[in-house]
Design a protein around this motif. Structure first.
Motif, PDB file in Angstrom:
ATOM      1  N   LEU A 141       0.877  -1.167   0.000  1.00  0.00           N
ATOM      2  CA  LEU A 141       0.000   0.000   0.000  1.00  0.00           C
ATOM      3  C   LEU A 141       0.911   1.212   0.000  1.00  0.00           C
ATOM      4  O   LEU A 141       1.771   1.343   0.881  1.00  0.00           O
ATOM      5  N   VAL A 142       0.776   2.072  -1.003  1.00  0.00           N
ATOM      6  CA  VAL A 142       1.662   3.222  -1.173  1.00  0.00           C
ATOM      7  C   VAL A 142       0.815   4.487  -1.154  1.00  0.00           C
ATOM      8  O   VAL A 142      -0.135   4.618  -1.931  1.00  0.00           O
ATOM      9  N   LEU A 160      -3.002   2.838   9.563  1.00  0.00           N
ATOM     10  CA  LEU A 160      -2.379   1.650   8.982  1.00  0.00           C
ATOM     11  C   LEU A 160      -2.347   0.509   9.998  1.00  0.00           C
ATOM     12  O   LEU A 160      -2.684  -0.634   9.677  1.00  0.00           O
ATOM     13  N   ALA A 161      -1.939   0.816  11.219  1.00  0.00           N
ATOM     14  CA  ALA A 161      -1.868  -0.213  12.266  1.00  0.00           C
ATOM     15  C   ALA A 161      -3.246  -0.817  12.523  1.00  0.00           C
ATOM     16  O   ALA A 161      -3.379  -2.042  12.676  1.00  0.00           O
ATOM     17  N   ALA A 162      -4.271   0.024  12.554  1.00  0.00           N
ATOM     18  CA  ALA A 162      -5.626  -0.481  12.778  1.00  0.00           C
ATOM     19  C   ALA A 162      -6.077  -1.408  11.652  1.00  0.00           C
ATOM     20  O   ALA A 162      -6.881  -2.313  11.865  1.00  0.00           O
ATOM     21  N   ALA A 163      -5.525  -1.209  10.446  1.00  0.00           N
ATOM     22  CA  ALA A 163      -5.854  -2.050   9.295  1.00  0.00           C
ATOM     23  C   ALA A 163      -4.934  -3.260   9.177  1.00  0.00           C
ATOM     24  O   ALA A 163      -5.039  -4.039   8.232  1.00  0.00           O
ATOM     25  N   ALA A 166       1.928  -2.077   8.505  1.00  0.00           N
ATOM     26  CA  ALA A 166       3.041  -1.373   9.144  1.00  0.00           C
ATOM     27  C   ALA A 166       3.858  -0.671   8.073  1.00  0.00           C
ATOM     28  O   ALA A 166       3.955  -1.141   6.933  1.00  0.00           O
ATOM     29  N   VAL A 167       4.453   0.442   8.455  1.00  0.00           N
ATOM     30  CA  VAL A 167       5.299   1.197   7.530  1.00  0.00           C
ATOM     31  C   VAL A 167       6.564   0.395   7.247  1.00  0.00           C
ATOM     32  O   VAL A 167       7.253  -0.032   8.165  1.00  0.00           O
ATOM     33  N   GLU A 168       6.835   0.203   5.978  1.00  0.00           N
ATOM     34  CA  GLU A 168       8.063  -0.470   5.563  1.00  0.00           C
ATOM     35  C   GLU A 168       9.143   0.555   5.220  1.00  0.00           C
ATOM     36  O   GLU A 168      10.294   0.402   5.610  1.00  0.00           O
ATOM     37  N   ARG A 192       1.457  -5.603   5.108  1.00  0.00           N
ATOM     38  CA  ARG A 192       0.806  -6.252   6.244  1.00  0.00           C
ATOM     39  C   ARG A 192       1.811  -6.493   7.350  1.00  0.00           C
ATOM     40  O   ARG A 192       2.928  -6.932   7.107  1.00  0.00           O
ATOM     41  N   ALA A 193       1.401  -6.186   8.564  1.00  0.00           N
ATOM     42  CA  ALA A 193       2.271  -6.398   9.719  1.00  0.00           C
ATOM     43  C   ALA A 193       2.445  -7.901   9.938  1.00  0.00           C
ATOM     44  O   ALA A 193       1.509  -8.669   9.768  1.00  0.00           O
ATOM     45  N   THR A 194       3.671  -8.286  10.318  1.00  0.00           N
ATOM     46  CA  THR A 194       3.920  -9.718  10.534  1.00  0.00           C
ATOM     47  C   THR A 194       4.146 -10.001  12.014  1.00  0.00           C
ATOM     48  O   THR A 194       4.416  -9.162  12.794  1.00  0.00           O
TER      49      THR A 194
END
Length: 194
Positions: A141-142, A160-163, A166-168, A192-194
């Motif tokens: 997602l950009v 973003l965190a709620a979705a 995470a920021v890469e 996606r956060a891992t």
């Protein structure tokens, strides 16, 4: 449904002014493909790309010419008509990012052109969540937008965190310049956060 700031915070001729501005810039030979170069680098050839807030199709059209399968969505009928007329190939749809459901996953979902600061007030978190659900499991997602408005990076990071993202990486420009203190623009790449 709340009305996006694109319509409420601009004059009634804003869409045609915006369309004509980019026609003029293209005729002058301006580099209008910086966003496309970045997205193209993130996505293998033939990737599915969602140009969310596609406007007149400048980004989506450039990505289509680079071999990607592009769908563009925007709430502005004038700009989508311009995309359909001048940039054949991608699928161009008139819809609000708040509730659009394309029933598909994309390798990259991108919002450029200050889309996030032109959303309807108070809808930013729901839009981020809706965009995030369109991202394929290993996709990106950009989001690129000005930082001198009502919506900032702290808000974006929370949304973003709620979705579940995470920021890469984060930059101050589409050509990957570092984000420094006092930057007035940011490009965020999230996964996606891992």
């Amino acid at each position: 449904m709340p009305t996006p700031r694109w319509f409420t915070d601009t004059d009634e001729n804003h869409s045609t002014w915006y369309r004509d501005r980019f026609r003029d810039l293209a005729a002058e030979g301006a580099d209008l493909e910086g966003e496309a170069r970045l997205v193209d680098a993130l996505a293998p050839r033939g990737s599915r790309v969602l140009d969310a807030g596609c406007g007149a199709g400048r980004l989506g059209g450039a990505l289509h010419h680079r071999g990607h399968d592009v769908t563009g969505v925007d709430a502005d009928e004038v700009l989508v008509a311009e995309a359909r007329a001048r940039r054949p190939g991608p699928t161009w749809l008139v819809a609000d990012l708040l509730d659009v459901d394309l029933g598909a996953a994309f390798d990259v979902v991108v919002t450029a052109g200050n889309v996030m600061v032109f959303l309807a007030p108070g809808t930013e978190q729901r839009v981020v969540a809706n965009l995030a659900r369109h991202v394929a499991d290993d996709g990106a997602l950009v989001l690129g937008f000005r930082l001198d408005r009502h919506y900032g990076l702290a808000d974006l990071d929370d949304h973003l965190a709620a979705a579940g993202f995470a920021v890469e990486q984060r930059f101050s420009t589409w050509d990957l310049r570092p984000l420094g203190e006092g930057a007035d623009f940011a490009v965020t790449i999230a996964r996606r956060a891992t």
